[in-house]
Scaffold this motif. Sequence first.
Motif, short mmCIF file in Angstrom:
data_model
loop_
_atom_site.label_atom_id
_atom_site.label_comp_id
_atom_site.label_asym_id
_atom_site.label_seq_id
_atom_site.Cartn_x
_atom_site.Cartn_y
_atom_site.Cartn_z
N LEU A 15 55.01 86.01 62.19
CA LEU A 15 53.98 86.47 61.25
C LEU A 15 54.38 86.22 59.80
CD1 LEU A 15 52.89 89.82 62.95
CD2 LEU A 15 51.83 87.56 63.15
N GLY A 16 55.17 85.16 59.60
CA GLY A 16 55.63 84.82 58.26
C GLY A 16 55.59 83.33 58.02
N ALA A 17 56.23 82.93 56.94
CA ALA A 17 56.21 81.52 56.54
C ALA A 17 57.45 81.18 55.73
CB ALA A 17 54.96 81.23 55.70
N ARG A 18 57.66 79.90 55.58
CA ARG A 18 58.63 79.40 54.62
C ARG A 18 58.02 78.19 53.95
NH1 ARG A 18 64.15 77.34 57.03
NH2 ARG A 18 64.40 76.86 54.85
N VAL A 19 58.54 77.80 52.81
CA VAL A 19 57.97 76.70 52.03
C VAL A 19 58.91 75.51 52.07
CG1 VAL A 19 57.21 75.97 49.74
CG2 VAL A 19 56.76 78.30 50.51
N HIS A 22 57.79 68.65 49.53
CA HIS A 22 57.74 67.23 49.87
C HIS A 22 57.16 66.49 48.67
CE1 HIS A 22 57.46 63.61 52.21
NE2 HIS A 22 56.17 63.52 51.99
N GLY A 23 58.05 65.83 47.91
CA GLY A 23 57.60 65.20 46.67
C GLY A 23 57.12 66.26 45.71
N GLU A 24 55.85 66.17 45.30
CA GLU A 24 55.26 67.14 44.37
C GLU A 24 54.51 68.25 45.10
OE1 GLU A 24 55.13 66.78 40.79
OE2 GLU A 24 56.70 65.30 41.10
N VAL A 25 54.51 68.24 46.42
CA VAL A 25 53.68 69.15 47.21
C VAL A 25 54.53 70.21 47.90
CG1 VAL A 25 52.06 69.26 49.15
CG2 VAL A 25 52.00 67.30 47.60
N ASP A 26 54.06 71.45 47.81
CA ASP A 26 54.66 72.54 48.58
C ASP A 26 53.85 72.72 49.86
OD1 ASP A 26 56.69 73.11 46.81
OD2 ASP A 26 55.59 74.72 45.80
N ILE A 27 54.54 72.77 50.98
CA ILE A 27 53.91 72.93 52.29
C ILE A 27 54.37 74.27 52.85
CG2 ILE A 27 53.72 72.01 54.63
CD1 ILE A 27 54.46 69.24 53.37
N GLY A 28 53.41 75.08 53.25
CA GLY A 28 53.72 76.34 53.92
C GLY A 28 53.82 76.09 55.41
N VAL A 29 54.92 76.52 56.01
CA VAL A 29 55.11 76.39 57.46
C VAL A 29 55.05 77.82 58.01
CG1 VAL A 29 56.58 75.53 59.31
CG2 VAL A 29 56.54 74.35 57.10
N VAL A 37 53.39 77.38 65.62
CA VAL A 37 53.79 76.98 64.28
C VAL A 37 52.74 76.04 63.71
CG1 VAL A 37 55.59 75.85 62.90
CG2 VAL A 37 56.23 77.23 64.89
N PHE A 38 52.37 76.29 62.44
CA PHE A 38 51.37 75.50 61.74
C PHE A 38 51.89 75.15 60.35
CE2 PHE A 38 49.10 78.24 64.68
CZ PHE A 38 48.21 77.36 65.29
N ALA A 39 51.32 74.12 59.74
CA ALA A 39 51.72 73.75 58.38
C ALA A 39 50.47 73.42 57.57
CB ALA A 39 52.67 72.55 58.41
N LEU A 40 50.40 74.01 56.37
CA LEU A 40 49.29 73.81 55.45
C LEU A 40 49.83 73.54 54.05
CD1 LEU A 40 47.05 76.95 56.20
CD2 LEU A 40 46.74 74.64 57.11
N VAL A 97 61.75 72.88 64.24
CA VAL A 97 60.43 72.56 63.71
C VAL A 97 60.49 71.22 63.00
CG1 VAL A 97 58.62 73.29 62.10
CG2 VAL A 97 59.90 75.01 63.40
N TYR A 98 59.50 70.37 63.28
CA TYR A 98 59.37 69.05 62.66
C TYR A 98 58.00 68.93 62.03
CZ TYR A 98 63.44 67.63 65.44
OH TYR A 98 64.68 67.55 65.99
N LEU A 99 57.95 68.31 60.85
CA LEU A 99 56.69 67.98 60.20
C LEU A 99 56.53 66.47 60.17
CD1 LEU A 99 56.54 70.24 57.01
CD2 LEU A 99 55.26 70.49 59.12
N GLN A 100 55.29 66.02 60.32
CA GLN A 100 55.02 64.60 60.20
C GLN A 100 54.66 64.33 58.74
OE1 GLN A 100 51.69 62.82 62.37
NE2 GLN A 100 53.13 61.29 63.08
#
Length: 103
Positions: A15-19, A22-29, A37-40, A97-100
């Motif tokens: 029920l939480g997240a980490r940031v 990636h370059g100039e973008v912050d992605i919440g996982v 697990v989701f990423a936005l 956890v892996y992000l594409q």
Amino acid sequence: MSWTRICPVNDIPALGARVVRHGEVDIGVFRTGDDRVFALHNSCPHKGGPLSQGIVYGDKVACPLHSWKISLVDGKAEEPDIGHTACYAVKVENGDVYLQLDK
């Protein structure tokens, strides 16, 4: 695009997240209560609030600024609000956890 290892899934609280930057973008996982697990993109479509600081419930996150409900599945705001934020492909393999991400 390639898969990038982010962290062990247990490093993201239920029920939480980490940031992830990636370059100039912050992605919440985000990790749900049932360990999905989701990423936005870490920015609410309303006023840019940091979604990773919001409350995760079910498959949604409530923005900490104005409580907009954003779907972790597709990044869309819950009606009657309108808007969406970018989603990223995510997978969990062998407890990691892996992000594409594009290079």
